[in-house]
Write an enzyme that holds these catalytic residues in place. Structure first.
Site, PDB file in Angstrom:
ATOM      1  N   ASN A 142       0.243   3.455  -1.529  1.00 54.48           N
ATOM      2  CA  ASN A 142       0.165   2.104  -0.961  1.00 54.48           C
ATOM      3  C   ASN A 142       0.387   1.046  -2.025  1.00 54.48           C
ATOM      4  OD1 ASN A 142      -0.586   2.931   1.626  1.00 54.48           O
ATOM      5  ND2 ASN A 142      -2.776   2.825   1.168  1.00 54.48           N
ATOM      6  N   ASN A 161      -3.866   7.328  -5.962  1.00 54.88           N
ATOM      7  CA  ASN A 161      -4.977   7.119  -6.905  1.00 54.88           C
ATOM      8  C   ASN A 161      -5.489   8.459  -7.449  1.00 54.88           C
ATOM      9  OD1 ASN A 161      -4.823   4.389  -6.381  1.00 54.88           O
ATOM     10  ND2 ASN A 161      -6.530   4.373  -4.926  1.00 54.88           N
ATOM     11  N   GLY A 190     -25.520   8.297  -6.716  1.00 49.75           N
ATOM     12  CA  GLY A 190     -25.092   9.591  -7.249  1.00 49.75           C
ATOM     13  C   GLY A 190     -24.499  10.491  -6.183  1.00 49.75           C
ATOM     14  N   ASP A 231     -11.747   7.875  -5.273  1.00 47.72           N
ATOM     15  CA  ASP A 231     -10.530   8.625  -5.615  1.00 47.72           C
ATOM     16  C   ASP A 231     -10.603   9.112  -7.063  1.00 47.72           C
ATOM     17  OD1 ASP A 231      -9.660   7.842  -3.082  1.00 47.72           O
ATOM     18  OD2 ASP A 231      -8.654   6.066  -3.864  1.00 47.72           O
TER      19      ASP A 231
HETATM   20  O1  RIB Z   1      -9.554   4.489  -1.894  1.00 57.52           O
HETATM   21  C1  RIB Z   1      -8.969   3.273  -2.269  1.00 57.52           C
HETATM   22  C2  RIB Z   1      -7.621   3.127  -1.633  1.00 57.52           C
HETATM   23  O2  RIB Z   1      -7.781   3.085  -0.249  1.00 57.52           O
HETATM   24  C3  RIB Z   1      -6.900   1.860  -2.010  1.00 57.52           C
HETATM   25  O3  RIB Z   1      -6.109   1.970  -3.176  1.00 57.52           O
HETATM   26  C4  RIB Z   1      -6.112   1.534  -0.762  1.00 57.52           C
HETATM   27  O4  RIB Z   1      -4.731   1.719  -0.903  1.00 57.52           O
HETATM   28  C5  RIB Z   1      -6.674   2.437   0.324  1.00 57.52           C
HETATM   29  O5  RIB Z   1      -5.808   3.404   0.685  1.00 57.52           O
END
Ligand code: RIB
EC number: 2.7.1.15
Length: 334
Positions: free
Chosen positions: A13, A45, A238, A270
């Site tokens: 994205n 990510n 956590g 992520d």
């Molecule tokens: O988890 C974060 C991500 O969720 C962002 O970078 C955005 O693009 C969404 O997909």
């Protein structure tokens, strides 16, 4: 045993990010003090986190010809992007993100864009999983049929006892409907990462009972019982994990590594997922069996990486390098 390589079949994205005093309430109009266009997407990510952690990773996804530039960032972080499809007709996926100045929390609206464009070459899991892939990362920002096809193929490799079976990691975010969760091929999954809300959704959809902890509740669900790693993230509190060690589930309850400041929480989950998979890949390369100590070490590193990600603005751009995580881990140990 082949050296580890992870395939990430997921989303890319552009994060159109607005700084706001607080997350907008229903019916409210507010002004943003600043706006940025940044690389993001849950899949991209995680791929960036894997690349930055120093392990081989291939991104499988799609961008639009209108704005393919998130791929430049992935390349810089060491991610193989040659197989990412470029759609002529569909724009790169967008995430419209509000970041609250008050506490760094976020709220996200997604435009699916090229992430949902049909790409027959990427939607054939056999082509990618019968290769040198040892690990596979799946999420839910691409068509569900694709995610299901990959998980089902991973299940087939497992059932076949294939030497090239992949360790499949699933982070079901955004969450699926109860019907979709019930029909999901869970036998293909080796590592499940959910937050507390997602864990509750899963329990409700699969008619589970609440046990002492969210991870214990998930472990009691019949379709999830064979999943080696059940990880429930709890933001600043956590995470809890139930990890199979020699067929017995051991429980790990780890406090969050405290960030030095909270700037932007986007992408922290992520980062956690990417560093967790990286730890599994390094254990694979070292032929290290899973023990409670090795699982704790992997989870602790992933937690430190995630806490560092909230200290910096952006999603992909906030992911720390392996060296920075190692230095923070050493500092915390003293
Ligand atoms: O988890 C974060 C991500 O969720 C962002 O970078 C955005 O693009 C969404 O997909």
């Amino acid at each position: 045993m082949s050296p580890a390589r992870c395939i990430v079949r997921s989303s890319v994205n552009i994060d159109e990010t607005f700084q706001v005093p607080h997350i907008v309430r229903p019916g409210e109009t507010i002004s943003s003090s600043q706006m940025w266009s940044r690389p993001g997407g849950k899949g991209a990510n995680v791929a960036a986190a894997l690349g930055l952690s120093g392990v081989p990773v291939t991104m499988l996804g799609a961008v639009g010809e209108d704005a393919p530039w998130p791929l430049d960032h992935l390349r810089k972080y060491g991610v193989a992007v040659d197989d990412v499809h470029r759609s002529k007709d569909t724009p790169t996926g967008r995430a419209f993100i509000q970041i609250s100045s008050a506490d760094g929390e976020n709220s996200i609206v997604l435009l699916k864009g090229a992430n949902f464009a049909p790409v027959p070459a990427l939607d054939d899991p056999a082509r990618w999983l019968e290769s040198d892939a040892t690990h596979l990362m799946l999420q839910n920002e691409i068509p569900l049929e694709t995610t299901v096809a990959y998980a089902a193929y991973a299940r087939t490799l497992k059932q076949r006892g294939a030497s090239n079976r992949v360790c499949t990691v699933f982070n079901p975010s955004p969450m699926l409907s109860p019907e979709e969760l019930q029909a999901f091929p869970w036998e293909g999954i080796d590592v499940l990462i959910v937050n507390e809300g997602e864990s509750n959704d899963l329990l409700d959809a699969l008619h589970g009972a609440r046990k002492d902890s969210a991870a214990a509740s998930l472990a009691a669900l019949a379709p999830l019982q064979a999943i080696g790693w059940l990880v429930v993230t709890r933001g600043g509190s956590g995470f809890l994990a139930g990890v199979l060690v020699d067929g017995e589930r051991v429980w790990i309850d780890m406090p969050a590594s405290p960030p030095r400041k909270v700037v932007n929480t986007t992408g922290a989950g992520d980062t956690f997922a990417g560093y967790l998979v990286s730890g599994l890949m390094q254990a694979h390369d070292a032929r290290e069996p899973t023990t409670k100590a090795s699982a704790e070490r992997i989870l602790r590193y992933a937690g430190i990486a995630a806490s560092m990600a909230v200290e910096v603005d952006g999603a992909m751009e906030s992911i720390p390098s392996a060296q920075a995580v190692a230095e923070r881990a050493a500092a915390l140990a003293h």
